[in-house]
Design an enzyme around this catalytic site. Structure first.
Site, mmCIF file in Angstrom:
data_model
loop_
_atom_site.group_PDB
_atom_site.id
_atom_site.type_symbol
_atom_site.label_atom_id
_atom_site.label_comp_id
_atom_site.label_asym_id
_atom_site.label_seq_id
_atom_site.Cartn_x
_atom_site.Cartn_y
_atom_site.Cartn_z
ATOM 1 N N ASP A 1 -14.342 5.470 -22.940
ATOM 2 C CA ASP A 1 -14.209 6.547 -22.820
ATOM 3 C C ASP A 1 -14.358 6.974 -21.616
ATOM 4 O O ASP A 1 -14.888 7.881 -20.528
ATOM 5 C CB ASP A 1 -15.365 7.267 -23.142
ATOM 6 C CG ASP A 1 -15.657 7.236 -25.435
ATOM 7 O OD1 ASP A 1 -14.605 7.050 -25.912
ATOM 8 O OD2 ASP A 1 -16.616 7.934 -25.377
ATOM 9 N N ASP B 1 -22.375 6.413 -29.937
ATOM 10 C CA ASP B 1 -21.608 6.671 -30.610
ATOM 11 C C ASP B 1 -21.136 5.491 -31.516
ATOM 12 O O ASP B 1 -20.967 4.804 -31.725
ATOM 13 C CB ASP B 1 -20.010 6.483 -29.656
ATOM 14 C CG ASP B 1 -18.733 7.168 -30.324
ATOM 15 O OD1 ASP B 1 -18.235 6.844 -31.713
ATOM 16 O OD2 ASP B 1 -17.941 7.371 -29.430
ATOM 17 N N HIS C 1 -17.555 13.003 -28.501
ATOM 18 C CA HIS C 1 -18.700 12.722 -27.757
ATOM 19 C C HIS C 1 -17.937 12.793 -26.128
ATOM 20 O O HIS C 1 -18.792 13.161 -25.264
ATOM 21 C CB HIS C 1 -18.298 10.876 -27.401
ATOM 22 C CG HIS C 1 -19.071 10.848 -27.231
ATOM 23 N ND1 HIS C 1 -19.141 8.638 -26.919
ATOM 24 C CD2 HIS C 1 -20.192 10.319 -26.943
ATOM 25 C CE1 HIS C 1 -20.527 8.532 -26.745
ATOM 26 N NE2 HIS C 1 -21.057 9.225 -26.411
ATOM 27 N N HIS D 1 -12.860 13.948 -25.314
ATOM 28 C CA HIS D 1 -13.856 12.908 -25.775
ATOM 29 C C HIS D 1 -13.542 11.401 -25.535
ATOM 30 O O HIS D 1 -13.946 10.860 -25.919
ATOM 31 C CB HIS D 1 -14.047 12.867 -27.536
ATOM 32 C CG HIS D 1 -13.006 12.632 -28.717
ATOM 33 N ND1 HIS D 1 -13.207 11.330 -29.876
ATOM 34 C CD2 HIS D 1 -11.734 12.072 -28.143
ATOM 35 C CE1 HIS D 1 -12.166 11.211 -30.101
ATOM 36 N NE2 HIS D 1 -10.844 11.151 -29.616
ATOM 37 N N GLU E 1 -19.971 11.834 -32.299
ATOM 38 C CA GLU E 1 -18.597 11.618 -33.269
ATOM 39 C C GLU E 1 -19.089 10.811 -34.973
ATOM 40 O O GLU E 1 -18.333 10.340 -35.336
ATOM 41 C CB GLU E 1 -18.172 9.702 -32.958
ATOM 42 C CG GLU E 1 -17.397 10.293 -31.878
ATOM 43 C CD GLU E 1 -15.699 11.458 -31.172
ATOM 44 O OE1 GLU E 1 -15.469 10.520 -32.363
ATOM 45 O OE2 GLU E 1 -15.491 12.137 -30.527
ATOM 46 N N HIS F 1 -15.135 2.434 -27.728
ATOM 47 C CA HIS F 1 -14.817 2.986 -26.094
ATOM 48 C C HIS F 1 -14.796 3.059 -25.338
ATOM 49 O O HIS F 1 -16.132 3.092 -25.008
ATOM 50 C CB HIS F 1 -13.276 4.036 -27.284
ATOM 51 C CG HIS F 1 -12.989 4.030 -28.674
ATOM 52 N ND1 HIS F 1 -13.534 4.154 -29.958
ATOM 53 C CD2 HIS F 1 -11.795 3.552 -29.232
ATOM 54 C CE1 HIS F 1 -12.697 4.766 -30.812
ATOM 55 N NE2 HIS F 1 -11.534 3.690 -30.700
ATOM 56 N N ASP G 1 -20.691 2.248 -27.921
ATOM 57 C CA ASP G 1 -19.312 2.484 -28.152
ATOM 58 C C ASP G 1 -18.101 1.354 -28.601
ATOM 59 O O ASP G 1 -17.613 0.514 -27.494
ATOM 60 C CB ASP G 1 -18.834 3.618 -27.451
ATOM 61 C CG ASP G 1 -17.987 4.722 -27.621
ATOM 62 O OD1 ASP G 1 -16.473 4.813 -28.610
ATOM 63 O OD2 ASP G 1 -18.158 6.095 -27.000
ATOM 64 N N ASP H 1 -18.989 4.976 -33.603
ATOM 65 C CA ASP H 1 -17.823 3.911 -34.485
ATOM 66 C C ASP H 1 -17.823 2.892 -33.322
ATOM 67 O O ASP H 1 -17.168 1.655 -33.400
ATOM 68 C CB ASP H 1 -16.633 4.184 -33.547
ATOM 69 C CG ASP H 1 -16.657 4.863 -32.229
ATOM 70 O OD1 ASP H 1 -16.988 4.430 -31.262
ATOM 71 O OD2 ASP H 1 -15.856 5.935 -31.757
HETATM 72 MN MN LIG Z 1 -17.432 7.390 -27.187
#
Ligand SMILES: [Mn+2]
Length: 292
Positions: free
Chosen positions: A116, A217, A85, A129, A261, A114, A112, A219
């Site tokens: 980031d 992303d 990412h 990332h 990702e 996360h 996402d 994930d």
């Molecule tokens: Mn990400």
């Protein structure tokens, strides 16, 4: 006349936790052509520097940003394919620079698990990332906050997160201090996601005069459905729920789309690839035929 679409690949993987994402742009563009019969004009930029080589990263992101800026200035719709990412630094710097030259602003929806939003001094791993949003907001390595222009690429009020469920306190404190809007995963479920997502998309479209980007992303989605990611986190947005929401946004307000990702080496049943192909097919058809 239908709108032209440009696939811009960031073949970069060593700024993430596991290598592997760097082959994703090649695999996705080939599969799109072979499986779905969709051949897109594509440019893939390959990263060949070290995982913590800021100057090499800068050169790489400048190249990607140039491709993005050039595509938009020619009226094309960029589909960005990462890469880990960190790729977002190049892609959205290019889009934002193009808009800034016209006195316009980019708005961004960030899907996402996360945030980031680490900065170099808050990250234990130093993996880039985990830092793209901070850099787009103008915080972090100077070399990477000044891609194409020294101006920050994003205003804090112009980004909204969905899917968040794994983060560190310094990231959350940083985003809260800036007033960034965050939909944590626990705030929404598969029944309520669509309405909130579409409302935020519409709000950002008004705020940016129709220049909303989406960075997905993988994930951010439910890892029991979409497993080919290096940092999976339990729970997540249902992949079908996200697909349905993407079929309902006003496509004229979408300026570019990004997938990051995807790690082909973890895609044992090819379900993640199949999902991305269907999502990209939807997007390509909507851009070509629904857009005004
Ligand atoms: Mn990400």
């Amino acid at each position: 006349m239908t709108k032209r679409i440009k696939l811009i690949g960031s073949a970069i993987g060593n700024c993430g936790r596991l290598n592997g994402c760097e082959s994703s742009p090649y695999q996705i563009s080939n599969s799109l052509a072979n499986t779905e019969g969709i051949l897109l004009d594509s440019d893939v930029v390959a990263y060949s520097g070290g995982s913590h080589d800021v100057l090499a990263q800068r050169e790489f992101f400048i190249k990607v940003a140039h491709h993005a800026e050039c595509a938009i200035s020619k009226g094309a719709f960029p589909i960005f394919i990462g890469g880990d990412h960190s790729c977002a630094i190049g892609s959205w710097s290019g889009v934002a620079y193009n808009l800034q030259k016209q006195d316009k602003e980019l708005a961004l929806i960030w899907i996402d698990a996360h945030m980031d939003a680490h900065r170099p001094d808050t990250s234990d791993t130093g993996n880039l990332h985990g830092m793209p949003v901070a850099h787009l907001l103008g915080h972090g390595h100077k070399e990477l906050t000044s891609i194409l222009t020294a101006m920050p690429k994003l205003k804090p009020e112009n980004i909204v997160y969905f899917g968040i469920r794994s983060f560190e306190k310094p990231e959350e404190d940083f985003l809260q201090s800036l007033g960034v809007k965050i939909y944590y995963q626990h705030m929404l479920n598969n029944e309520t996601f669509e309405a909130e997502f579409l409302a935020e998309f519409k709000r950002l479209a008004q705020l940016s005069s129709g220049n909303v980007g989406i960075s997905l992303d993988l994930d951010g989605l439910d890892p029991t459905e979409i497993a080919a990611v290096g940092t999976p986190v339990d729970d997540g947005i249902g992949s079908g729920v996200f697909f349905d929401a993407m079929s309902k946004i006003n496509i004229n307000d979408l300026i570019a789309f990004e997938i990051a990702e995807y790690n082909p080496s973890l895609d044992r049943d090819h379900r993640s690839m199949q999902y991305m192909l269907q999502l990209l097919k939807l997007l390509v058809y909507r851009i070509r035929y629904d857009a005004e």
